[in-house]
Design an enzyme around this catalytic site. Structure first.
Site, PDB file in Angstrom:
ATOM      1  N   HIS A   1      47.253  48.107  35.070  1.00  0.00           N
ATOM      2  CA  HIS A   1      48.291  48.808  35.506  1.00  0.00           C
ATOM      3  C   HIS A   1      49.627  48.050  35.659  1.00  0.00           C
ATOM      4  O   HIS A   1      50.609  48.763  36.067  1.00  0.00           O
ATOM      5  CB  HIS A   1      47.992  49.635  36.664  1.00  0.00           C
ATOM      6  CG  HIS A   1      46.618  50.535  36.374  1.00  0.00           C
ATOM      7  ND1 HIS A   1      46.406  51.406  35.651  1.00  0.00           N
ATOM      8  CD2 HIS A   1      45.439  50.239  37.048  1.00  0.00           C
ATOM      9  CE1 HIS A   1      45.362  51.764  35.387  1.00  0.00           C
ATOM     10  NE2 HIS A   1      44.596  51.168  36.439  1.00  0.00           N
TER      11      HIS A   1
ATOM     12  N   ASP B   1      44.528  49.766  44.619  1.00  0.00           N
ATOM     13  CA  ASP B   1      44.304  49.411  43.285  1.00  0.00           C
ATOM     14  C   ASP B   1      44.738  48.248  42.341  1.00  0.00           C
ATOM     15  O   ASP B   1      45.839  48.708  41.868  1.00  0.00           O
ATOM     16  CB  ASP B   1      43.954  50.768  42.462  1.00  0.00           C
ATOM     17  CG  ASP B   1      43.125  50.503  41.056  1.00  0.00           C
ATOM     18  OD1 ASP B   1      42.884  49.235  40.633  1.00  0.00           O
ATOM     19  OD2 ASP B   1      42.729  51.561  40.405  1.00  0.00           O
TER      20      ASP B   1
END
Length: 309
Positions: free
Chosen positions: A195, A190
């Site tokens: 993030h 991912d």
């Protein structure tokens, strides 16, 4: 209109071949916080190839492809800004007692529902995974797209999380999240810059990069398996949650657990077609609530249930 509900629902399934081995499993386990203490026998079953057991939530990254929350944005009829996307919920159902340490399978994904929440659109992406011996698991990702509702479509179920049980939890454990946890977890596939990139996180409305919701999802399941199931990953039948808030790397997760009988009054002897344990015997259910300790126990996972045999 960026979200064309009819087009998304009519799109053909996306089918791809996936493969994984022990290195992928070990990296995933490290990404959700396994291996502390490094020599603990209970942790070595997640990190040492000669003792390896696969936590079922590994299914969300098996094959290293695009995660469901991103896959839902790659179908015809959907053209949205990733900064407006939130992962609303995740559900996993196992069709066998264990996810293999290594495997090769076919994953078929399609949007099975599109809801109009007025201020947002909600897409549900279902992925079914099977190998040469039959079905392995089914997972669903619920994706909120802010600002894309209002076309008059079906609203679906309420999006408000339910409060946790009023009685004291049967078990409470705390798990520290490493400062670099998101950087490690994203190596499992991912690559959303939310993030890792402070500028992207700020554009999405966050003070700094946040932990992947599916990293919290995996860490919570590990806490339940270690606490209630003596580390036996093969007992997990189903796992579902709703993402109620963010986690920042460096925070501490508080995981509260309530034990109970199987869902909806189900009992022993029911079959896998009903989601029960079948030959494994009676099915039990753990209700789970996860919060961020440093922010006054702010909820991060809600409506979380682990069903096990």
């Amino acid at each position: 209109m960026p979200v064309d509900a009819a087009g998304a629902l009519a799109a053909a399934p996306r089918v791809r071949e996936i493969a994984w081995d022990h290195k992928d499993v070990q990296l995933y386990h490290l990404g959700i916080g396994a291996g502390r203490p490094a020599t603990d026998p209970g942790e070595l079953r997640y990190t040492l190839e000669s003792r390896l057991h696969v936590l079922p939530s590994f299914a969300t990254v098996a094959g290293g492809g695009v995660p469901g929350v991103i896959g839902a944005l790659s179908v015809p009829g959907v053209d949205v800004d990733l900064a407006h996307v939130l992962h609303g919920g995740q559900r996993l159902r196992l069709h066998r007692p264990a996810v293999p340490v290594r495997g090769r399978a076919t994953a078929s994904s399609r949007v099975v529902a599109v809801y109009d929440k007025g201020s947002a659109a909600v897409l549900v992406l279902r992925t079914e995974v099977a190998d040469a011996d039959g079905p392995l698991w089914t997972e669903e990702a619920e994706v909120f797209v802010r600002g894309e509702g209002g076309w008059g479509g079906e609203r679906g179920a309420s999006g408000r999380p339910s409060p946790p049980p009023a009685e004291p939890a049967d078990h409470v454990v705390e798990r520290a999240v490493r400062e670099d946890q998101a950087l490690l977890y994203r190596l499992s596939g991912d690559w959303n810059p939310l993030h890792a990139d402070p500028e992207f996180a700020a554009r999405a409305g966050f003070e700094r990069p946040v932990l992947h919701g599916l990293c919290t999802y995996g860490a919570a399941l590990k806490a339940v398996v270690d606490t209630l199931l003596d580390g036996d990953v093969t007992r997990v039948r189903e796992y579902r949650t709703r993402f109620a808030g963010v986690v920042y790397p460096g925070e501490t997760l508080r995981v509260r657990m309530w034990r109970g009988p199987g869902a909806e009054g189900a009992g022993a002897g029911e079959t896998e077609e009903t989601g029960e344990a079948g030959e494994a015997g009676e099915t039990w259910e753990a209700r789970v609530a996860v919060s961020a300790v440093e922010r006054g126990d702010a909820p991060v996972l809600a409506d979380t249930v682990v069903r096990y045999g």
